[in-house]
Scaffold this active site. Structure first.
Site: not given
Ligand code: G6P
Length: 612
Positions: A2, A27, A74, A98-99, A485, A489, A492, A508, A607
């Protein structure tokens, strides 16, 4: 996640609010809304989907006003519908939140008993009704807000307006980010300063528990009813550099910014072939004392932490644990004296990481345990930086794409610098190794630039993924977290199911998945694990799997039937994970573009995850 924007001015601010929301789009959100006060009325528009839908509605309805609040939602409580979108209105009051209000069910029941009708399924609506109810016995908006806030449990940031107070914007920060933008004859609020950069570069950062009253000319901040001073900071001009430029997506721009971002990050710490004297100087006493490191992070930042664990142990013989914050915070970990707690976070506002940090600090204080905390973070003004003993900034600049790229590689560079610094302070690293790594770090931007030259080859490979439903990523040593990672990527942003594995784990379980239709991505730098990795590649080939190998140009790995190879320039093996991040980022990006997904704002993701 949000987003909040609000303002009080002399001019019509509806365009400022909409522009602010657009800047928060990165975000992640699913609906948006705005409310302004105009001649004693609340004018409100809310829409599901993009801010552009809301902007059109605001234009058509000719909404204008000099006091207003706006929100991108969100969904947490209740689906993304117009009724659940903010602002929420009760009588003459409108609220954005927010929250999460954790005790909203109890409050809701008592408000229903008082005759209030709820038009949404959100937790947020209780705040609007509570203020409306309080104003039946309280003369002014600020006092009413101060009186209801103690009833709210959870984490929240609020923006509040009322038709009887047409020149007042009240805001609350308790566990969710909120910043005040200080203008000339106008003032603003937002959950992210990026939203306000078109109107000001002067910011006042609220602290947890602050309640502020904004008018056009004054900002007054209260803690427990008493006024407090919060400094105003002028933002560095480079922070505002957040447009797509010539690139089709922010993510692609951010991938290409990595050589420069790494250069910035290492330059703050290095002077020629030595570490700068002033680099982390204030932490030296703590570094000399610490006996182990505990890393806490989420998402991509957690993967950076996993790599740092290899470095702490291999390079400077320091025990290191790494854990995802959402688990760490709830499993009562034993706090051990002389531990350095390292929080890694792009945003510095991730709810679980912040909670784990605060909990650790509280428990250490209760046990009189001498610990130190350090944030590796990309936002200089974030809560995490304010709340840790020491910090190390990743100078990546604003990262807008939800899928983290340059924030990740700069975290890795920063973590390597941290390892070197601690190793030097503790005399645990030889002068030769220290110099070798520093020389390799300086060389890194050029190697990254050369690696980016593979973009066309990787685009060609990505066409072979478009129709796939599953994918495996394999690596060993510090390439294992890069495999994780890479899989993160790809899933997502392209929505292809992908899993990362330590290549040694292939037999395994994941080998059972390998058939003609399973692409397997291999990360093969020139390191001491290369021969073992080659055996794993053969195991995949023997089962008909198709290999996509990112390999060192001197690895001896050749193109063959069902074995595609993209060569990566040679790099000191200790920095290889930084370089091998680039091909997996480019692969995911191109696959996502070819599949037509929303690359910068993938569905359901945010984000900055500021709620649990
Ligand atoms: C969200 C973002 C990721 C990020 C994660 C942790 O899931 O989409 O890209 O790695 O949060 O966020 P931070 O700001 O703590 O690195």
């Amino acid at each position: 996640m949000c987003g909040i924007v609000g303002g009080v001015a002399e001019r019509n601010i509806s365009h400022v609010l909409i522009e602010g929301l657009k800047r928060l789009e990165y975000r992640g959100y699913d609906s948006a809304g705005v409310a302004v006060i105009d001649h004693g009325d609340i004018l409100r528009e809310r829409r599901v989907g993009k801010v552009a839908n809301l902007a059109e509605a605001v234009e058509q309805a000719e909404i204008s006003g000099s006091l207003g609040i706006a929100h991108t939602r969100w969904a947490t409580h209740g689906k993304p519908t117009e009724a659940n979108a903010h602002p929420h209105v009760s009588g003459k009051v409108a609220v954005v939140h927010n929250g999460i209000i954790e005790n909203y069910q109890d409050i809701k029941q008592s408000l229903i008993a008082l005759g209030y009708h709820f038009s949404s399924q959100t937790d947020s609506e209780v705040v609007a009704h509570l203020i409306d109810h309080q104003l039946k016995t309280t003369a002014d908006l600020l006092t009413a807000v101060q009186q209801i806030v103690p009833q709210l449990k959870g984490a929240y940031a609020l923006g509040i307006i009322h038709t009887d107070f047409p020149d007042q914007l009240v805001t609350v920060r308790e566990g969710s980010p909120l910043v005040i933008g200080v203008g000339i004859g106008e003032n603003f609020i937002s959950s992210d300063q990026l939203a306000l950069l078109p109107v000001t570069n002067r910011f006042m950062y609220l602290e947890e528990g602050d309640i502020a009253l904004l008018t056009r000319d004054h900002i007054t901040v209260f803690v427990d009813g008493q006024t407090v001073q919060r400094p105003i900071k002028e933002l560095d001009a480079t922070v505002s550099n957040a447009s797509k430029g010539e690139y089709k997506h922010y993510m692609l721009k951010e991938i290409y910014e990595q050589p420069e971002a790494i250069q910035q990050t290492i330059s703050q710490a290095l002077n020629g072939n030595v570490l700068r004297e002033d680099f982390l100087a204030s932490a030296v006493v703590d570094f000399a004392r610490i006996q182990q490191v505990q890393i806490i992070a989420c998402g991509t930042s957690y993967h950076a932490g996993m790599i740092a664990k290899y470095w702490f142990e291999q390079l400077i013989d320091l025990p290191c644990q790494v854990e995802i914050a959402s688990e760490y915070r709830y499993r009562s970990p034993v706090i051990v004296a002389d531990t350095l707690y390292v929080c890694i976070s792009q945003s510095g506002e991730t709810a679980d990481t912040l909670a784990a940090l605060r909990d650790t600090q509280k428990r250490a204080a209760a046990k009189h345990c001498n610990i130190s905390t350090l944030a590796v973070c990309n936002v200089a003004t974030s809560s995490m930086i304010r709340e840790t003993d020491h910090h190390l900034l990743t100078l990546a600049g604003p990262e807008i794409g939800v899928a983290s790229t340059k924030a990740f590689t700069t975290q890795l560079a920063a973590l390597m610098l941290l390892v070197l610094k601690i190793g030097q302070v503790k005399h645990n690293i030889s002068a030769q190794v220290l110099t070798e790594i520093i020389v390799a770090l300086w060389h890194l931007p050029k190697v990254l630039t050369d690696t980016l030259q593979n973009d066309r080859n990787i685009l060609a490979l990505s066409t072979l993924f478009v129709e796939k439903n599953h994918c495996l990523f394999l690596g060993r040593g510090t390439e294992f977290p890069i495999a994780l990672e890479g899989a993160l990527k790809l899933k997502e942003i392209s929505y292809i199911h992908a899993e990362g594995y330590a290549a040694g784990e292939l037999k395994h379980g994941p080998l059972a998945l390998v058939d003609n239709d399973m692409p397997v991505v291999i990360l093969a730098p020139q390191d001491h694990m290369l021969d073992k990795l080659k055996s794993n590649m053969e195991e995949v080939q023997a089962r008909g799997g198709e290999l996509f190998v990112f390999a060192d140009e001197h690895s001896g790995i050749q193109k063959a039937d069902r074995q595609h190879v993209v060569y990566v320039p040679t790099i000191d093996e200790r920095l290889a994970p930084i370089v091998y991040s680039i091909p997996v980022q480019l692969l995911s990006y191109h696959v996502a573009v070819l599949r037509g997904t929303d690359v910068d704002q993938p569905r359901n993701l945010a984000k900055s995850v500021t709620v649990e």
